[in-house]
Motif scaffolding. Structure first.
Motif, mmCIF file in Angstrom:
data_model
loop_
_atom_site.group_PDB
_atom_site.id
_atom_site.type_symbol
_atom_site.label_atom_id
_atom_site.label_comp_id
_atom_site.label_asym_id
_atom_site.label_seq_id
_atom_site.Cartn_x
_atom_site.Cartn_y
_atom_site.Cartn_z
ATOM 1 N N LEU A 25 0.843 -1.192 0.000
ATOM 2 C CA LEU A 25 0.000 0.000 0.000
ATOM 3 C C LEU A 25 0.873 1.235 0.000
ATOM 4 N N ASP A 26 0.490 2.202 -0.814
ATOM 5 C CA ASP A 26 1.190 3.470 -0.741
ATOM 6 C C ASP A 26 0.690 4.240 0.483
ATOM 7 N N ARG A 27 1.321 5.338 0.777
ATOM 8 C CA ARG A 27 1.000 6.094 1.986
ATOM 9 C C ARG A 27 -0.446 6.579 1.990
ATOM 10 N N GLU A 28 -0.912 7.098 0.865
ATOM 11 C CA GLU A 28 -2.278 7.624 0.786
ATOM 12 C C GLU A 28 -3.309 6.518 0.984
ATOM 13 N N THR A 29 -3.099 5.377 0.343
ATOM 14 C CA THR A 29 -4.030 4.256 0.467
ATOM 15 C C THR A 29 -4.056 3.731 1.888
ATOM 16 N N ARG A 30 -2.908 3.623 2.502
ATOM 17 C CA ARG A 30 -2.842 3.139 3.880
ATOM 18 C C ARG A 30 -3.569 4.087 4.829
ATOM 19 N N ASN A 31 -3.391 5.379 4.628
ATOM 20 C CA ASN A 31 -4.058 6.365 5.484
ATOM 21 C C ASN A 31 -5.579 6.281 5.309
ATOM 22 N N GLU A 32 -6.046 6.184 4.060
ATOM 23 C CA GLU A 32 -7.483 6.085 3.804
ATOM 24 C C GLU A 32 -8.066 4.804 4.402
ATOM 25 N N LEU A 33 -7.355 3.701 4.257
ATOM 26 C CA LEU A 33 -7.821 2.437 4.814
ATOM 27 C C LEU A 33 -7.867 2.489 6.333
ATOM 28 N N ALA A 34 -6.878 3.117 6.939
ATOM 29 C CA ALA A 34 -6.862 3.247 8.406
ATOM 30 C C ALA A 34 -8.032 4.087 8.891
ATOM 31 N N LEU A 35 -8.338 5.160 8.190
ATOM 32 C CA LEU A 35 -9.468 6.000 8.581
ATOM 33 C C LEU A 35 -10.785 5.246 8.414
ATOM 34 N N LEU A 36 -10.946 4.533 7.305
ATOM 35 C CA LEU A 36 -12.163 3.740 7.095
ATOM 36 C C LEU A 36 -12.313 2.663 8.164
ATOM 37 N N GLU A 37 -11.209 2.029 8.498
ATOM 38 C CA GLU A 37 -11.258 0.982 9.526
ATOM 39 C C GLU A 37 -11.664 1.567 10.870
ATOM 40 N N THR A 38 -11.147 2.720 11.190
ATOM 41 C CA THR A 38 -11.477 3.372 12.452
ATOM 42 C C THR A 38 -12.941 3.797 12.482
ATOM 43 N N ALA A 39 -13.409 4.384 11.397
ATOM 44 C CA ALA A 39 -14.771 4.910 11.360
ATOM 45 C C ALA A 39 -15.825 3.806 11.237
ATOM 46 N N LEU A 40 -15.591 2.816 10.407
ATOM 47 C CA LEU A 40 -16.601 1.796 10.126
ATOM 48 C C LEU A 40 -16.522 0.584 11.054
#
Length: 107
Positions: A25-40
């Motif tokens: 995962l690139d940095r942007e994808t990892r950050n987006e996935l982490a935020l989605l995981e936290t929120a959902l």
């Protein structure tokens, strides 16, 4: 919960992604996935990846991109793929012999 708590949770989820996924995962994808995981709060990160694939698939169908790619590469559409027949086969257009222009209007 506060913004700081959210940032902490996202940071924790971000760090844990290396252990859970075998894709790079690139940095942007990892950050987006982490935020989605936290929120959902899915049971597993794999669930988010599955949802993302489903959404990408549906979006690709809805926008016509899948049909375009299939038509370009294989000369079929998704509907044709699902039905197992080309449009010509469905309509019977491939059952007629080719037109002979020289003898077209002869009786």
């Amino acid at each position: 919960m506060s913004l700081d708590d959210l940032n902490d949770d996202v940071t924790d989820a971000y760090g844990a992604l290396d252990e859970e996924l075998t894709v790079s995962l690139d940095r942007e994808t990892r950050n987006e996935l982490a935020l989605l995981e936290t929120a959902l709060e899915p049971e597993e990160t794999d669930e988010l990846v599955r949802r993302a694939i489903h959404m990408l698939f549906q979006s690709t169908i809805d926008t016509g991109k899948l049909d375009f790619q299939l038509r370009t590469a294989y000369d079929v559409t998704y509907d044709e793929y699902l039905s197992g027949m080309t449009f010509e086969e469905m309509t019977g257009a491939d059952q007629y012999p080719a037109m002979d222009d020289e003898r077209r209007y002869q009786f």
